[in-house]
Motif scaffolding. Structure first.
Motif, short mmCIF file in Angstrom:
data_model
loop_
_atom_site.label_atom_id
_atom_site.label_comp_id
_atom_site.label_asym_id
_atom_site.label_seq_id
_atom_site.Cartn_x
_atom_site.Cartn_y
_atom_site.Cartn_z
N ASN A 80 0.82 -1.21 0.00
CA ASN A 80 0.00 0.00 0.00
C ASN A 80 0.85 1.26 0.00
OD1 ASN A 80 -3.12 -0.21 0.28
ND2 ASN A 80 -2.36 -1.93 1.48
N LYS A 100 -5.15 2.18 -4.45
CA LYS A 100 -6.16 1.12 -4.40
C LYS A 100 -6.13 0.27 -5.66
CE LYS A 100 -11.12 0.39 -3.68
NZ LYS A 100 -12.43 1.06 -3.47
N VAL A 103 -2.75 -1.87 -5.85
CA VAL A 103 -2.73 -2.99 -4.91
C VAL A 103 -3.71 -4.08 -5.32
CG1 VAL A 103 -3.21 -3.68 -2.53
CG2 VAL A 103 -1.93 -1.59 -2.98
#
Length: 233
Positions: A80, A100, A103
């Motif tokens: 992250n 987001k 990942v």
């Protein structure tokens, strides 16, 4: 060419991400429905793969010890952080949630037996069919993920190509020092472990769970360690 399948996989992810950026005006309701469908399909694929194990105790031990290592290394947090760095230095918030997308796409495209077995087929036999199939799936998935999560999905092509490329290159030498029986056992058990991780990704996509799947990635490495130890015991 040993890395052909790997390169095609990366290109498909990039093309899919760019198409997703172009067609970002897909209705939210449609995107939600399609993502739910992908989540269900990924979950089912994970279940099917999870049932491939011949010794499920190996799978459990791999997940337990792999999860412990992943938590100690805090892989989910590190992944992250990398995504957040990309968000700050590449696109900013105007490009969507890069962290987001990066990942989620990295976990979805890297984890699983198709990446491992496909890369090994490329290295061992020069057969890229598995990676070609994976490339089509990843390409279509990239379109939807990008429309939902932003352009960060495109950066997942880098870890995917590195991961598959390293496996393919190592596989070119693997036959000289790994017995066939050991290799078959590893493929079976790593397929099951990868399937469980894929099922977790599917459940996360459906919003049912919030499992830190990245912290379970060392389970695949632990599978190799346990299978090898049992083989020579």
């Amino acid at each position: 060419m040993v890395l052909l399948g790997t390169i095609v996989n990366g290109i498909c992810i990039i093309i899919g991400s760019l198409l997703g950026k172009i067609f970002h005006k897909i209705p939210e309701q449609m995107k939600g429905t399609v993502m739910s469908g992908i989540g269900l399909a990924v979950t089912l694929l994970g279940i099917q793969m999870g049932l491939k194990s011949e010794h499920f105790l190996i799978v459990i031990c791999s997940l337990v010890f792999g999860g412990m290592i992943g938590e100690l290394w805090n892989l989910d947090h590190q992944l992250n952080k990398l995504g957040q760095w990309l968000e700050r230095n590449v696109g900013g918030h105007s490009q969507g949630n890069i962290a987001k997308g990066f990942v989620a796409a990295t976990l979805l495209f890297v984890v699983g037996a198709m990446a491992i077995i496909g890369a090994m087929d490329s290295g061992l036999r020069g057969d890229h069919r598995v990676l070609y199939t994976k490339s089509m799936i990843d390409g279509f998935t990239s379109i939807i993920l990008t429309t939902t999560m932003g352009i960060g999905v495109i950066f997942s092509a880098v870890p995917v190509m590195l991961y598959e490329g390293i496996i393919a290159l190592l596989a070119t030498q693997i036959q000289t020092w790994v017995p066939k029986e050991l290799m078959n056992s590893f493929i079976a058990e790593s397929t099951a472990v990868g399937g469980i991780l894929i099922m977790a990704i599917g459940l996360n996509l459906l919003g049912i769970t919030a499992i830190r799947v990245a912290n379970l990635l060392p389970s695949i490495l632990m599978t190799a360690v346990i299978v090898t130890a049992l083989h020579f015991w």
